[in-house]
Design a protein around this motif. Sequence first.
Motif, mmCIF file in Angstrom:
data_model
loop_
_atom_site.group_PDB
_atom_site.id
_atom_site.type_symbol
_atom_site.label_atom_id
_atom_site.label_comp_id
_atom_site.label_asym_id
_atom_site.label_seq_id
_atom_site.Cartn_x
_atom_site.Cartn_y
_atom_site.Cartn_z
ATOM 1 N N MET A 31 0.832 -1.202 0.000
ATOM 2 C CA MET A 31 0.000 0.000 0.000
ATOM 3 C C MET A 31 0.871 1.259 0.000
ATOM 4 O O MET A 31 0.550 2.249 -0.654
ATOM 5 N N SER A 32 1.972 1.228 0.719
ATOM 6 C CA SER A 32 2.888 2.376 0.741
ATOM 7 C C SER A 32 3.413 2.659 -0.660
ATOM 8 O O SER A 32 3.490 3.819 -1.086
ATOM 9 N N ARG A 33 3.764 1.616 -1.387
ATOM 10 C CA ARG A 33 4.267 1.769 -2.762
ATOM 11 C C ARG A 33 3.186 2.373 -3.659
ATOM 12 O O ARG A 33 3.462 3.245 -4.494
ATOM 13 N N LYS A 34 1.954 1.929 -3.490
ATOM 14 C CA LYS A 34 0.850 2.451 -4.299
ATOM 15 C C LYS A 34 0.647 3.942 -4.025
ATOM 16 O O LYS A 34 0.407 4.722 -4.956
ATOM 17 N N MET A 35 0.744 4.337 -2.767
ATOM 18 C CA MET A 35 0.575 5.759 -2.441
ATOM 19 C C MET A 35 1.737 6.585 -2.980
ATOM 20 O O MET A 35 1.537 7.695 -3.486
ATOM 21 N N PHE A 36 2.941 6.048 -2.879
ATOM 22 C CA PHE A 36 4.111 6.740 -3.432
ATOM 23 C C PHE A 36 3.904 6.990 -4.930
ATOM 24 O O PHE A 36 4.111 8.108 -5.428
ATOM 25 N N ASN A 37 3.475 5.969 -5.647
ATOM 26 C CA ASN A 37 3.264 6.097 -7.094
ATOM 27 C C ASN A 37 2.120 7.057 -7.403
ATOM 28 O O ASN A 37 2.184 7.825 -8.382
ATOM 29 N N ALA A 38 1.078 7.040 -6.563
ATOM 30 C CA ALA A 38 -0.084 7.896 -6.807
ATOM 31 C C ALA A 38 0.269 9.375 -6.694
ATOM 32 O O ALA A 38 -0.157 10.193 -7.523
ATOM 33 N N VAL A 39 1.052 9.723 -5.693
ATOM 34 C CA VAL A 39 1.403 11.143 -5.540
ATOM 35 C C VAL A 39 2.429 11.571 -6.588
ATOM 36 O O VAL A 39 2.414 12.717 -7.050
ATOM 37 N N ARG A 40 3.286 10.661 -6.995
ATOM 38 C CA ARG A 40 4.247 10.983 -8.051
ATOM 39 C C ARG A 40 3.515 11.264 -9.359
ATOM 40 O O ARG A 40 3.892 12.160 -10.123
ATOM 41 N N GLU A 41 2.450 10.505 -9.611
ATOM 42 C CA GLU A 41 1.664 10.703 -10.835
ATOM 43 C C GLU A 41 1.009 12.076 -10.875
ATOM 44 O O GLU A 41 0.765 12.630 -11.948
ATOM 45 N N ARG A 42 0.736 12.657 -9.687
ATOM 46 C CA ARG A 42 0.146 13.988 -9.632
ATOM 47 C C ARG A 42 1.198 15.090 -9.650
ATOM 48 O O ARG A 42 0.874 16.265 -9.554
ATOM 49 N N GLY A 43 2.475 14.721 -9.761
ATOM 50 C CA GLY A 43 3.533 15.713 -9.867
ATOM 51 C C GLY A 43 4.190 16.105 -8.558
ATOM 52 O O GLY A 43 5.003 17.032 -8.521
ATOM 53 N N ILE A 44 3.863 15.423 -7.475
ATOM 54 C CA ILE A 44 4.456 15.749 -6.176
ATOM 55 C C ILE A 44 5.912 15.282 -6.139
ATOM 56 O O ILE A 44 6.213 14.126 -6.438
ATOM 57 N N ASN A 45 6.794 16.205 -5.769
ATOM 58 C CA ASN A 45 8.233 15.888 -5.708
ATOM 59 C C ASN A 45 8.813 16.065 -4.308
ATOM 60 O O ASN A 45 10.023 16.006 -4.108
ATOM 61 N N PHE A 46 7.937 16.275 -3.340
ATOM 62 C CA PHE A 46 8.330 16.647 -1.986
ATOM 63 C C PHE A 46 7.844 15.576 -1.007
ATOM 64 O O PHE A 46 6.637 15.298 -0.936
ATOM 65 N N PHE A 47 8.769 14.976 -0.244
ATOM 66 C CA PHE A 47 8.418 13.877 0.664
ATOM 67 C C PHE A 47 9.014 14.117 2.046
ATOM 68 O O PHE A 47 10.181 14.488 2.179
ATOM 69 N N ASP A 48 8.189 13.862 3.066
ATOM 70 C CA ASP A 48 8.598 14.079 4.452
ATOM 71 C C ASP A 48 8.577 12.763 5.228
ATOM 72 O O ASP A 48 7.616 11.992 5.133
ATOM 73 N N THR A 49 9.625 12.523 6.005
ATOM 74 C CA THR A 49 9.679 11.335 6.850
ATOM 75 C C THR A 49 10.425 11.689 8.130
ATOM 76 O O THR A 49 10.716 12.852 8.394
#
Length: 330
Positions: A31-49
Amino acid sequence: MEYRTVGKTGVQVSPLCFGTMSFGGIADEEMSRKMFNAVRERGINFFDTADVYNEGRSEEFLGKFMQENNCRDELVITSKVFGKTAADVNAKGLSRRHIKLGIEESLKRLKTDRIDFYFVHSFDSKTDMAQTLRVLDDLVREGKILYPAVSNWAAWQIEKSLGISKRESLARFECIQPMYNLAKRQAEVEILPMAEAEELGVISYSPLGGGLLTGKYGKDKKPKQGRLVERDMYAKRYGLKQYYQIAEDFNKHAATRGVDPASLAVAWVMANPAITAPIIGARNTEQLKGSLGALDIEMTDQWRKEITELSITPPPATDRLEEQKDISYF
């Protein structure tokens, strides 16, 4: 997508930052991988951890996904240091010792040679502030972090740090991470004005108020699942009745506009001129759709004002209410 600049760093980021706190916790690897791919598809380049998210698994998953997609250089990555990472008594805080050990472990888990924005996660009253700032400057010089950043500090603490950094010629904090949403607006009093004055980037967290503003909560309405139900920290944070009244009124407003409350709540934060990018997160791709919907909302100044009036404006820092703008006397 119109990208935004983080303070005066020149770094361009998407108007939403994806927070990976669910990775390796309530979201498994698939599920984490699916969410990562979903936000990348919308153009998001910013990730917080952060190093403490799910005992490091959040960083591990994010590092793995970046490697799988060969996209590390396309992304702007943040992580954090402060929280307890092991049983050892010194495995916490903002000492030189803990930060030096912490950055090495975070880099390994993220499978990268640098972290773009490295946040101190909270204030450490036991460690001299100058010591913390010096080790962060060392990490900048070593190329292991690009910009120091700070989360959950008061405005006076951040200003004190900026003074020390300028006096000692140290790399200063370039981005801050405060809590901010329609129910929790304390950041408007001093933190956001300070950020604008000092030209700091702002990536605020909890735009949905831990789920309060998603349409699931109201005066007499509460779901069986969610942070406000399952976690004491969030239940206490949003325990006052006034927050549920705000949620009730906000839900009605969203309904009259025909928009998803979650999308609207995030769009309201995103439209604040002091905010670089709200941090969004989710437990699955279905839940993620609401926050991503903020990218499709065209928020006007008037609309934002109408939404703002549904909540309680915090008093000014001096408590001189007569100087507060747009106040009604009765």
